[in-house]
Design an enzyme around this catalytic site. Structure first.
Site, mmCIF file in Angstrom:
data_model
loop_
_atom_site.group_PDB
_atom_site.id
_atom_site.type_symbol
_atom_site.label_atom_id
_atom_site.label_comp_id
_atom_site.label_asym_id
_atom_site.label_seq_id
_atom_site.Cartn_x
_atom_site.Cartn_y
_atom_site.Cartn_z
ATOM 1 N N GLU A 40 0.821 -1.206 0.000
ATOM 2 C CA GLU A 40 0.000 0.000 0.000
ATOM 3 C C GLU A 40 0.860 1.263 0.000
ATOM 4 O O GLU A 40 0.547 2.237 -0.675
ATOM 5 C CB GLU A 40 -0.927 0.001 1.230
ATOM 6 C CG GLU A 40 -2.107 -0.947 1.122
ATOM 7 C CD GLU A 40 -3.034 -0.586 -0.027
ATOM 8 O OE1 GLU A 40 -3.446 0.582 -0.119
ATOM 9 O OE2 GLU A 40 -3.319 -1.466 -0.855
ATOM 10 N N CYS A 195 -12.101 2.810 -14.597
ATOM 11 C CA CYS A 195 -12.459 4.202 -14.312
ATOM 12 C C CYS A 195 -11.192 5.040 -14.166
ATOM 13 O O CYS A 195 -10.944 5.666 -13.138
ATOM 14 C CB CYS A 195 -13.318 4.268 -13.046
ATOM 15 S SG CYS A 195 -14.163 5.852 -12.823
ATOM 16 N N CYS A 211 -24.208 5.395 -13.498
ATOM 17 C CA CYS A 211 -23.129 6.303 -13.105
ATOM 18 C C CYS A 211 -23.464 7.711 -13.566
ATOM 19 O O CYS A 211 -23.742 7.941 -14.753
ATOM 20 C CB CYS A 211 -21.814 5.832 -13.721
ATOM 21 S SG CYS A 211 -20.453 7.008 -13.589
#
Length: 358
Positions: A40, A195, A211
């Protein structure tokens, strides 16, 4: 036009992820809190394809919290060279040391205790606990912000406090009690693969018929743009003091201050002017044995400014009074020490090693 309800969004996302999501990334194998945490941190501001080889090398050298906590900072920074944003590497080591000192080398179960660790914010803490332990915690990294802003039509500067608060609320509403780990990976994957910031693949997105951005043609508008700060520029002379001969060339480098540009890394000293650089060289190292030589400028873009370094090469005899120390060393080009270098400096040294300073 109305967007999806949170529960509809979550169901579609998990269904899509099962078939199209990424399931074989290195940190998904044996996803311990430590392995997930390192991934991360590396993935902040950096794409997956770039991170994977760095992650694999890092894990081979530092397989657990204890080994990272005990490592010299220079070795950690050396393995980080090229990833950028070096404060992340310093914080990783500091966090590992805090885990050993206060938590027995293990990540705590409580999210507030994880957030209290060096270099870990709310979103990273949530991702660590969700991906490694299946705990339910909303996250809000760059990919998630983009997905939520577009699907639910959240306008405004994504760096402003009120927009961030709205996004946290939306993220919390969409995060399920069950399958929290899969959901967390899924929403990051959707943002990274479909996206995307430019040219989102709306025609194959599972959210497209609900959306807001897709229905209203607002993909370019959402998420909103951060208020831009004026981009600055800096220029400095980079003093390349060389000693030795072909095959044993060494360049003087100094450890940069922990705070600021390239904090904690090693680099040739920088000066405001060529005059200041040569004056320092005469006082600290000795009179150059031949005239100075200007090398090709180094241009490097940082987040908020552009840097131009003008390398000035001089050759000096190695004085007994100028020796390696905690904050200064002779970097031998053919047998380099394991220390962290900024990527542009590493590239310059490679050119010097090959006899092409530019």
């Amino acid at each position: 036009m109305t967007s999806l309800e949170p529960v509809q969004f979550t169901e579609r996302l998990l269904t899509w992820f099962e078939v199209h999501g990424r399931h074989n990334l290195p940190w998904q194998q044996n996803p311990t809190p430590y392995r997930v945490w390192v991934s991360e941190v590396m993935l902040q501001q950096t794409q997956v394809a770039t991170v994977i080889p760095y992650y694999q090398r890092f894990m081979a050298r530092f397989p657990d919290v204890q080994s990272l906590a005990e490592a010299p900072l220079d070795e950690v920074l050396h393995l980080w060279t090229g990833l950028g944003y070096y404060a992340r590497a310093r914080n990783l080591r500091a966090c590992a040391q805090a885990l050993v000192a206060h938590h027995g080398g293990e990540f705590p179960e409580d999210i507030e205790a994880v957030i209290a660790l060096p270099g870990i914010g709310r979103s990273t803490a949530g991702a660590i606990l969700a991906l490694s332990r299946g705990q339910r915690h909303p996250i809000l990294d760059g990919n998630v912000k983009r997905v939520l802003a577009r699907v639910f039509g959240i306008p405004g500067d994504p760096g402003s406090a009120d927009v961030i608060a709205k996004m946290w609320t939306q993220s919390d509403a969409c995060t399920p009690a069950q399958n929290a780990g899969a959901y967390t990976q899924a929403i990051m994957d959707l943002g990274a693969t479909l996206c995307t910031r430019a040219r989102p693949a709306c025609t194959v997105c599972p959210m497209s018929d609900g959306c807001v951005a897709a229905l209203e043609g607002r993909q370019e508008e959402l998420p909103g743009r951060k208020l831009k700060r004026a981009r600055g520029s800096r220029e400095a002379t980079l003093l390349i003091v060389q000693t030795g001969s072909d095959g044993s060339l060494a360049v003087l480098v100094e450890r940069r201050p922990a705070v600021g540009l390239w904090g904690g890394l090693w680099s040739p000293p920088q000066f405001e002017s060529e005059f200041a650089a040569l004056d320092w060289c005469r006082r600290e190292i000795g009179e150059p044995v031949r005239g100075s030589q200007s090398l090709a400028p180094i241009h490097h873009a940082f987040t908020h400014f552009d840097l131009c370094l003008n390398p000035l090469r001089v050759r000096c005899e190695l004085s007994a009074s100028v020796h390696d120390g905690d904050d200064r060393l002779w970097y031998r080009l053919e047998s380099p020490p394991k220390v962290g270098l900024p990527q542009p400096i590493r590239q310059l040294f490679e050119r010097l090693r090959l006899g092409n300073g530019g």
